[in-house]
Design a protein around this motif. Sequence first.
Motif, short mmCIF file in Angstrom:
data_model
loop_
_atom_site.label_atom_id
_atom_site.label_comp_id
_atom_site.label_asym_id
_atom_site.label_seq_id
_atom_site.Cartn_x
_atom_site.Cartn_y
_atom_site.Cartn_z
N THR A 120 0.86 -1.28 -0.17
CA THR A 120 0.04 0.00 -0.11
C THR A 120 0.90 1.18 -0.02
OG1 THR A 120 -1.74 -1.28 1.28
CG2 THR A 120 -1.93 1.19 1.11
N SER A 178 4.57 4.89 2.13
CA SER A 178 4.12 3.58 2.45
C SER A 178 3.48 3.24 3.71
CB SER A 178 5.17 2.68 1.89
OG SER A 178 4.79 1.37 2.25
N ASP A 179 2.57 2.52 3.94
CA ASP A 179 2.17 2.12 5.15
C ASP A 179 2.62 0.58 5.45
OD1 ASP A 179 0.13 0.40 4.10
OD2 ASP A 179 -1.55 1.31 4.79
N THR A 180 3.57 0.29 4.81
CA THR A 180 4.07 -1.25 5.09
C THR A 180 5.64 -1.15 5.42
OG1 THR A 180 2.34 -2.10 3.23
CG2 THR A 180 4.26 -3.37 3.79
N SER A 181 6.39 -0.29 4.19
CA SER A 181 7.87 -0.58 4.39
C SER A 181 8.57 0.81 3.70
CB SER A 181 8.36 -1.88 4.07
OG SER A 181 8.60 -2.01 2.69
N ASP A 239 10.35 10.08 5.90
CA ASP A 239 9.44 8.96 5.58
C ASP A 239 8.44 9.20 4.58
OD1 ASP A 239 7.92 11.27 6.54
OD2 ASP A 239 7.31 10.43 8.50
N ARG A 298 -2.59 6.71 8.83
CA ARG A 298 -1.89 5.52 8.28
C ARG A 298 -0.42 5.40 8.38
NH1 ARG A 298 -5.72 3.91 3.22
NH2 ARG A 298 -4.18 2.04 3.48
N LEU A 299 0.36 6.58 8.22
CA LEU A 299 1.73 6.67 8.38
C LEU A 299 2.10 6.39 9.86
CD1 LEU A 299 4.62 6.94 7.09
CD2 LEU A 299 4.24 9.32 7.25
N SER A 318 1.41 2.70 11.01
CA SER A 318 2.42 1.79 10.48
C SER A 318 3.61 1.84 11.23
CB SER A 318 2.80 2.31 8.89
OG SER A 318 3.56 3.44 9.09
N LEU A 338 6.09 3.89 10.78
CA LEU A 338 7.14 4.36 9.83
C LEU A 338 7.51 5.84 9.90
CD1 LEU A 338 6.40 2.40 6.51
CD2 LEU A 338 8.39 2.05 8.20
N ARG A 339 6.37 6.52 10.97
CA ARG A 339 6.49 8.12 10.94
C ARG A 339 7.80 8.57 11.64
NH1 ARG A 339 5.90 13.05 9.42
NH2 ARG A 339 5.07 14.46 10.56
#
Length: 88
Positions: free
Chosen positions: A2, A23-26, A47, A75-76, A79, A81-82
């Motif tokens: 995503t 990305s909300d995955t990696s 990010d 969503r970030l 995840s 990843l922020r």
Amino acid sequence: MTVLIDPPMWPGPRGLLWSHLVSDTSLEELHAFAVRLDVPPRAFDRDHYDVPETVHARAVALGAEAVTSRELLRRLIASGLRRRRVRR
């Protein structure tokens, strides 16, 4: 997979409006998508990638999910990843 993109609404260089691509995955997924989109590495900021309005439709055509800025940030953060800017 995503990858998310928000509406181009942030004023930036060359008189264009800019979007955020995340990305909300990696981050690996995000970087791979940016390569497919021909976004230069210098557009990456902690990010996300800053992308001009001229890229938005192509990003969606390649599979990015168009979401609101609020949804993208939510969503970030969810995840993990922020990466917030460090204030000095």
